[in-house]
Motif scaffolding. Structure first.
Motif, mmCIF file in Angstrom:
data_model
loop_
_atom_site.group_PDB
_atom_site.id
_atom_site.type_symbol
_atom_site.label_atom_id
_atom_site.label_comp_id
_atom_site.label_asym_id
_atom_site.label_seq_id
_atom_site.Cartn_x
_atom_site.Cartn_y
_atom_site.Cartn_z
ATOM 1 N N ILE A 53 36.903 -43.037 -45.091
ATOM 2 C CA ILE A 53 37.612 -43.561 -46.258
ATOM 3 C C ILE A 53 37.682 -45.088 -46.250
ATOM 4 O O ILE A 53 37.817 -45.707 -47.304
ATOM 5 N N HIS A 54 37.580 -45.713 -45.079
ATOM 6 C CA HIS A 54 37.689 -47.171 -45.028
ATOM 7 C C HIS A 54 36.624 -47.881 -45.874
ATOM 8 O O HIS A 54 36.977 -48.768 -46.673
ATOM 9 N N VAL A 56 35.135 -46.727 -48.457
ATOM 10 C CA VAL A 56 35.481 -46.409 -49.842
ATOM 11 C C VAL A 56 36.620 -47.314 -50.310
ATOM 12 O O VAL A 56 36.588 -47.847 -51.424
ATOM 13 N N ASN A 57 37.624 -47.494 -49.451
ATOM 14 C CA ASN A 57 38.724 -48.395 -49.774
ATOM 15 C C ASN A 57 38.220 -49.811 -50.027
ATOM 16 O O ASN A 57 38.655 -50.479 -50.975
ATOM 17 N N MET A 58 37.318 -50.287 -49.197
ATOM 18 C CA MET A 58 36.786 -51.637 -49.355
ATOM 19 C C MET A 58 36.000 -51.758 -50.664
ATOM 20 O O MET A 58 36.101 -52.765 -51.356
ATOM 21 N N THR A 62 41.043 -49.894 -52.833
ATOM 22 C CA THR A 62 42.165 -48.977 -52.633
ATOM 23 C C THR A 62 42.632 -49.065 -51.182
ATOM 24 O O THR A 62 42.098 -49.859 -50.405
ATOM 25 N N ASN A 63 43.599 -48.228 -50.818
ATOM 26 C CA ASN A 63 44.142 -48.285 -49.464
ATOM 27 C C ASN A 63 44.568 -46.899 -48.967
ATOM 28 O O ASN A 63 45.611 -46.747 -48.346
ATOM 29 N N TYR A 64 43.756 -45.874 -49.233
ATOM 30 C CA TYR A 64 44.074 -44.533 -48.745
ATOM 31 C C TYR A 64 44.064 -44.525 -47.225
ATOM 32 O O TYR A 64 43.183 -45.088 -46.598
ATOM 33 N N THR A 67 44.074 -47.907 -44.301
ATOM 34 C CA THR A 67 43.046 -48.484 -43.433
ATOM 35 C C THR A 67 42.807 -49.963 -43.722
ATOM 36 O O THR A 67 42.193 -50.644 -42.909
ATOM 37 N N VAL A 68 43.286 -50.460 -44.851
ATOM 38 C CA VAL A 68 43.054 -51.856 -45.229
ATOM 39 C C VAL A 68 44.269 -52.727 -44.911
ATOM 40 O O VAL A 68 44.131 -53.859 -44.460
#
Length: 120
Positions: A53-54, A56-58, A62-64, A67-68
């Motif tokens: 997911i990291h 994808v967040n970048m 987003t911040n699921y 991880t960000v």
């Protein structure tokens, strides 16, 4: 920012509520019991989720899974240091909690010492 009855509010509580209901339904209604080392599988899969997911967040901003960054309103993650250190330190309580959740099931049936994920 999203109060009841917005779809975002309902979706958040529905998805998180289903997780809790499933965690109770499996052992209480279906008599499902985790195998001795299943908490390690859960730990590894949770880390695989965070690793997947990291990026994808970048990409999406987003911040699921946080991880960000830690939550803007503050949380216990703030006590574990800045990014990425809190992600590393969070491994300790995560593994401990996953192990503790198996304690009510410590009396394993005879022969059930391996992970149920490895059984056919």
């Amino acid at each position: 920012a999203h109060d009841f009855p917005s779809w975002t509010y309902v979706a958040f509580f529905l998805s998180h509520g289903v997780t809790v209901i499933t965690a109770l339904y499996l052992p209480l209604a279906l008599k499902w019991k985790p195998a001795r080392w299943d908490f390690l599988w859960a730990f590894l899969l949770a880390n695989a989720y965070l690793a997947a997911i990291h990026p994808v967040n970048m990409l999406l901003g987003t911040n699921y899974g946080f991880t960000v960054a830690t939550p803007a309103g503050g949380s216990v993650l703030d006590f574990l240091g800045p990014w990425p250190w809190y992600l590393l330190w969070m491994q300790v309580p995560a593994l401990a909690l996953m192990y503790l959740l198996t304690l009510p099931f410590r009396r394993y049936p005879r022969g059930r010492t391996g992970s149920s994920l490895l059984r056919h």
